[in-house]
Design a protein around this motif. Structure first.
Motif, PDB file in Angstrom:
ATOM      1  N   VAL A  66       0.838  -1.205   0.000  1.00 31.08           N
ATOM      2  CA  VAL A  66       0.000   0.000   0.000  1.00 31.08           C
ATOM      3  C   VAL A  66       0.870   1.252   0.000  1.00 31.08           C
ATOM      4  CG1 VAL A  66      -1.629   1.357   1.366  1.00 31.08           C
ATOM      5  CG2 VAL A  66      -1.994  -1.097   1.065  1.00 31.08           C
ATOM      6  N   LEU A  67       1.908   1.246   0.818  1.00 31.67           N
ATOM      7  CA  LEU A  67       2.795   2.409   0.888  1.00 31.67           C
ATOM      8  C   LEU A  67       3.536   2.632  -0.431  1.00 31.67           C
ATOM      9  CD1 LEU A  67       4.294   1.958   4.480  1.00 31.67           C
ATOM     10  CD2 LEU A  67       2.508   3.542   3.738  1.00 31.67           C
ATOM     11  N   MET A  68       3.759   1.578  -1.191  1.00 35.73           N
ATOM     12  CA  MET A  68       4.407   1.712  -2.498  1.00 35.73           C
ATOM     13  C   MET A  68       3.424   2.152  -3.579  1.00 35.73           C
ATOM     14  SD  MET A  68       6.777  -1.719  -2.237  1.00 35.73           S
ATOM     15  CE  MET A  68       7.626  -1.554  -3.803  1.00 35.73           C
ATOM     16  N   LEU A  69       2.154   1.841  -3.384  1.00 38.19           N
ATOM     17  CA  LEU A  69       1.139   2.230  -4.365  1.00 38.19           C
ATOM     18  C   LEU A  69       0.648   3.661  -4.156  1.00 38.19           C
ATOM     19  CD1 LEU A  69      -0.916  -1.083  -4.415  1.00 38.19           C
ATOM     20  CD2 LEU A  69       0.256  -0.092  -6.389  1.00 38.19           C
ATOM     21  N   LEU A  70       0.675   4.132  -2.920  1.00 36.50           N
ATOM     22  CA  LEU A  70       0.162   5.474  -2.634  1.00 36.50           C
ATOM     23  C   LEU A  70       0.854   6.572  -3.448  1.00 36.50           C
ATOM     24  CD1 LEU A  70      -0.543   5.482   1.216  1.00 36.50           C
ATOM     25  CD2 LEU A  70      -2.198   5.772  -0.640  1.00 36.50           C
ATOM     26  N   PRO A  71       2.189   6.551  -3.615  1.00 33.07           N
ATOM     27  CA  PRO A  71       2.802   7.587  -4.454  1.00 33.07           C
ATOM     28  C   PRO A  71       2.275   7.598  -5.883  1.00 33.07           C
ATOM     29  CG  PRO A  71       4.474   6.478  -3.148  1.00 33.07           C
ATOM     30  CD  PRO A  71       3.212   5.694  -2.978  1.00 33.07           C
TER      31      PRO A  71
END
Length: 224
Positions: free
Chosen positions: A145-150
């Motif tokens: 999720v943290l990699m997709l948010l950007p």
């Protein structure tokens, strides 16, 4: 001052090259992770009927929990395959990355998130790859999720079909546009709140209420 100028020059060049590098790197790794997951489902048998798989697992969130398992399996399989290819190509990157976040949130609730926890310290024990004492193992999906948010907030970068579409529609100059207002805060809370409500309802609803307030306030001001 000369060193400061050198540093500023390096920073400016890294920022310019970063417009190409980091979005593509994230898109490549996210494509592979979700494409591989989709292929495993496509070639395998439906195991969703066995969820929750353990006593400590929370299970599918609503409304997924009331949908037929065959539908959920089909939707998860083809959703991962289609959205992963869109992320790879940088096509409607924000939409496809957000779709993968929703899939990840559902999967987190289904097989990674603990059903019961009494403190944040206890919940943090689930930040792991392997399950220990039924505390959960949500580390990997959280990192996804943290990699997709950007990609949701920034887009697919300059090496993407989204950028080509901007040029073809005469909107290339809009690529760098930013608007920082209450609506922007509301959208950010909405992006975070929707997947969160799949995992922890109270947290998610709180974020969604705040998002609605931020989005509604400018409209109310315009009417007054």
């Amino acid at each position: 001052m000369a060193l400061v100028g050198i540093y500023d020059g390096i920073s400016a060049r890294l920022k310019a090259s970063g417009e190409y590098v980091w979005p593509l790197a994230l898109r490549l790794i996210m494509f592979w992770e979700f494409w591989e997951s989709g292929l495993v489902k496509l070639r395998g048998e439906n195991w969703f009927q066995h969820i929750p798989t353990n006593d400590w697992v929370k299970g599918f969130p609503f409304p997924v929990s009331v949908m037929p398992n065959d539908f959920n399996w089909f939707f998860a399989t083809w959703g991962e395959l289609v959205f992963s290819v869109m992320v790879l190509l940088g096509l409607f990157t924000r939409v496809s990355a957000f779709g993968l976040i929703i899939f990840t949130a559902v999967a987190t609730s289904a097989v990674h998130w603990p059903a019961d926890w009494s403190s944040l310290g206890e919940l943090w024990n689930g930040y792991a790859i392997s399950v220990k004492d039924g505390a959960g193992n949500y580390k990997l999906p959280l990192l996804f999720v943290l990699m997709l948010l950007p990609l949701v907030f920034h887009g697919g970068g300059k090496l993407s079909l989204d950028r080509v579409l901007l040029k073809l529609t005469g909107r290339a100059d809009r690529a760098a546009d930013t608007i920082g207002d209450l609506a922007a805060a509301g959208l950010a809370l909405l992006v975070i709140g929707l997947p969160t409500v799949m995992v922890e309802e109270v947290w998610g609803i709180t974020l969604l209420v705040l998002a609605a307030a931020c989005l509604a306030m400018p409209l109310l001001r315009n009417r007054s």
